[in-house]
Design a protein around this motif. Structure first.
Motif, PDB file in Angstrom:
ATOM      1  N   THR A   1      -0.163  -6.931 -21.171  1.00  0.00           N
ATOM      2  CA  THR A   1      -0.733  -5.817 -21.921  1.00  0.00           C
ATOM      3  C   THR A   1      -0.461  -6.072 -23.389  1.00  0.00           C
ATOM      4  N   LEU A   2      -1.534  -6.214 -24.183  1.00  0.00           N
ATOM      5  CA  LEU A   2      -1.411  -6.571 -25.588  1.00  0.00           C
ATOM      6  C   LEU A   2      -2.066  -5.509 -26.458  1.00  0.00           C
ATOM      7  N   ALA A   3      -1.820  -5.577 -27.749  1.00  0.00           N
ATOM      8  CA  ALA A   3      -2.334  -4.554 -28.655  1.00  0.00           C
ATOM      9  C   ALA A   3      -3.854  -4.472 -28.636  1.00  0.00           C
ATOM     10  N   GLY A   4      -4.524  -5.598 -28.447  1.00  0.00           N
ATOM     11  CA  GLY A   4      -5.977  -5.611 -28.475  1.00  0.00           C
ATOM     12  C   GLY A   4      -6.627  -5.544 -27.118  1.00  0.00           C
ATOM     13  N   GLY A   5      -5.844  -5.345 -26.041  1.00  0.00           N
ATOM     14  CA  GLY A   5      -6.441  -5.285 -24.719  1.00  0.00           C
ATOM     15  C   GLY A   5      -5.457  -5.715 -23.659  1.00  0.00           C
ATOM     16  N   SER A   6      -5.975  -6.223 -22.542  1.00  0.00           N
ATOM     17  CA  SER A   6      -5.115  -6.641 -21.440  1.00  0.00           C
ATOM     18  C   SER A   6      -5.697  -7.860 -20.760  1.00  0.00           C
ATOM     19  N   SER A   7      -4.817  -8.654 -20.146  1.00  0.00           N
ATOM     20  CA  SER A   7      -5.205  -9.894 -19.476  1.00  0.00           C
ATOM     21  C   SER A   7      -4.564  -9.966 -18.100  1.00  0.00           C
ATOM     22  N   THR A   8      -5.286 -10.545 -17.160  1.00  0.00           N
ATOM     23  CA  THR A   8      -4.746 -10.800 -15.836  1.00  0.00           C
ATOM     24  C   THR A   8      -5.205 -12.173 -15.365  1.00  0.00           C
ATOM     25  N   ASP A   9      -4.247 -13.011 -14.986  1.00  0.00           N
ATOM     26  CA  ASP A   9      -4.555 -14.296 -14.359  1.00  0.00           C
ATOM     27  C   ASP A   9      -4.603 -14.087 -12.856  1.00  0.00           C
ATOM     28  N   CYS A  10      -5.665 -14.574 -12.210  1.00  0.00           N
ATOM     29  CA  CYS A  10      -5.881 -14.346 -10.786  1.00  0.00           C
ATOM     30  C   CYS A  10      -6.048 -15.664 -10.044  1.00  0.00           C
ATOM     31  N   THR A  11      -5.603 -15.664  -8.799  1.00  0.00           N
ATOM     32  CA  THR A  11      -5.949 -16.698  -7.839  1.00  0.00           C
ATOM     33  C   THR A  11      -6.673 -16.017  -6.690  1.00  0.00           C
ATOM     34  N   ALA A  12      -7.850 -16.536  -6.332  1.00  0.00           N
ATOM     35  CA  ALA A  12      -8.674 -15.930  -5.291  1.00  0.00           C
ATOM     36  C   ALA A  12      -8.958 -16.946  -4.199  1.00  0.00           C
ATOM     37  N   THR A  13      -9.016 -16.474  -2.969  1.00  0.00           N
ATOM     38  CA  THR A  13      -9.453 -17.296  -1.854  1.00  0.00           C
ATOM     39  C   THR A  13     -10.678 -16.644  -1.237  1.00  0.00           C
ATOM     40  N   VAL A  14     -11.806 -17.365  -1.268  1.00  0.00           N
ATOM     41  CA  VAL A  14     -13.076 -16.872  -0.749  1.00  0.00           C
ATOM     42  C   VAL A  14     -13.626 -17.915   0.211  1.00  0.00           C
ATOM     43  N   ASP A  15     -13.929 -17.500   1.433  1.00  0.00           N
ATOM     44  CA  ASP A  15     -14.454 -18.419   2.455  1.00  0.00           C
ATOM     45  C   ASP A  15     -13.546 -19.626   2.650  1.00  0.00           C
ATOM     46  N   GLY A  16     -12.241 -19.411   2.530  1.00  0.00           N
ATOM     47  CA  GLY A  16     -11.277 -20.468   2.775  1.00  0.00           C
ATOM     48  C   GLY A  16     -10.960 -21.352   1.594  1.00  0.00           C
ATOM     49  N   ASP A  17     -11.689 -21.206   0.485  1.00  0.00           N
ATOM     50  CA  ASP A  17     -11.458 -22.028  -0.700  1.00  0.00           C
ATOM     51  C   ASP A  17     -10.806 -21.195  -1.798  1.00  0.00           C
ATOM     52  N   THR A  18      -9.897 -21.804  -2.539  1.00  0.00           N
ATOM     53  CA  THR A  18      -9.108 -21.101  -3.551  1.00  0.00           C
ATOM     54  C   THR A  18      -9.519 -21.548  -4.945  1.00  0.00           C
ATOM     55  N   PHE A  19      -9.633 -20.575  -5.855  1.00  0.00           N
ATOM     56  CA  PHE A  19      -9.948 -20.884  -7.241  1.00  0.00           C
ATOM     57  C   PHE A  19      -9.230 -19.882  -8.145  1.00  0.00           C
ATOM     58  N   GLU A  20      -9.187 -20.192  -9.427  1.00  0.00           N
ATOM     59  CA  GLU A  20      -8.494 -19.354 -10.398  1.00  0.00           C
ATOM     60  C   GLU A  20      -9.486 -18.769 -11.398  1.00  0.00           C
ATOM     61  N   TYR A  21      -9.167 -17.577 -11.887  1.00  0.00           N
ATOM     62  CA  TYR A  21      -9.942 -17.003 -12.982  1.00  0.00           C
ATOM     63  C   TYR A  21      -9.026 -16.116 -13.817  1.00  0.00           C
TER      64      TYR A  21
END
Length: 273
Positions: A71-91
């Motif tokens: 949580t920062l003064a100009g907004g907020s950020s979240t790093d995510c790891t997702a698994t969809v249909d068995g495959d994992t990726f980051e966003y």
């Protein structure tokens, strides 16, 4: 193991004084000129914070295992790891406060990531998402009504993969870890974001202790995207043992041939040149 990531766009926009409304603009003080938001980026939807945007994605079937939240003064950020249909990726989700940062401030932050690091973003309203694997960007854009902004500049050449055998397949990453342990060791195991396993190798065959990261994949295409992504960083050598639905990323390159042989896979490598 997760590949090193450049600084997130939100951190960049907040650290540059020339991006803040009311302060000196870029271009007159030796900094590069600002890059406005591309005209094809919709002005909505807007979200109050990163949690709200992540929730919208989760309701549409793109989960988020949070690996970092800021949580920062100009907004907020979240790093995510997702698994969809068995495959994992980051966003990485960045949501900006429109009372502090204008649309063109956001556009300039996105441009930095697209140009310097060839990153692909999805953007609209007061937010942007850095999609580490660009394959998933159109799906995220469709869910949220955003525009896909591909990375600018030359990308690393596509490196060919060897023929990867269709078997053996492992039922779980724990089973893969047990096979690695029987080959060269897999001690001090810990589960990483997205379900991969990290462990220490080498002790079983007289090598010094070193790291390994083990992953399973839901599809051949997901496996190949992951391997090609690991081979794409110029100057960074990588050595994998990989097979039907799995990969083992080895920090001790001298173990690659033995691991590939014992686990029923092949060596996938790039020497960095």
């Amino acid at each position: 193991m997760r590949r090193p990531r450049p600084a997130r766009a939100l951190a960049a926009v907040l650290s540059a004084a020339c991006l803040a409304p009311g302060l000196v603009s870029c271009g007159g003080d030796g900094r590069p000129p600002r890059v406005p938001m591309p005209s094809n980026v919709p002005t909505g939807p807007q979200f109050p914070d990163a949690d709200a945007l992540v929730g919208a994605l989760e309701r549409a079937g793109v989960p988020c295992l949070v690996t970092l939240h800021s949580t920062l003064a100009g907004g907020s950020s979240t790093d995510c790891t997702a698994t969809v249909d068995g495959d994992t990726f980051e966003y990485v989700v960045d949501v900006y406060n429109p009372e502090q940062l204008t649309r063109d401030d956001i556009g300039n932050a996105i441009a930095a990531g697209r140009t310097a690091y060839h990153q692909t973003f999805v953007a609209a309203g007061n937010w942007s998402i850095d999609v580490v694997d660009p394959t998933y960007a159109p799906r995220i854009a469709q869910i949220l009504g955003g525009a896909v902004l591909p990375g600018d500049g030359p990308s690393a050449p596509a490196r060919p993969l060897p023929a990867i055998p269709a078997s053996p397949r492992y039922d779980s990453v724990e089973q893969l870890a047990t096979a690695l342990d029987a080959s060269v060791g897999c001690e001090d195991r810990r589960t990483e974001p997205g379900g991969s396993v990290a462990c220490r190798t080498g002790g079983r065959v007289g090598h010094g202790p070193n790291c390994a990261n083990l992953r399973l994949f839901g599809t051949d295409a997901g496996r190949d995207r992951s391997l090609r992504g690991a081979l794409s960083a110029r100057g960074i050598p990588v050595y994998f043992a990989a097979g039907a639905n799995w990969s083992v990323n080895l920090c001790d390159y001298g173990l690659a041939d033995r691991v590939a042989r014992d686990l029923g896979g092949v060596v996938v490598s790039y020497d960095g040149d």
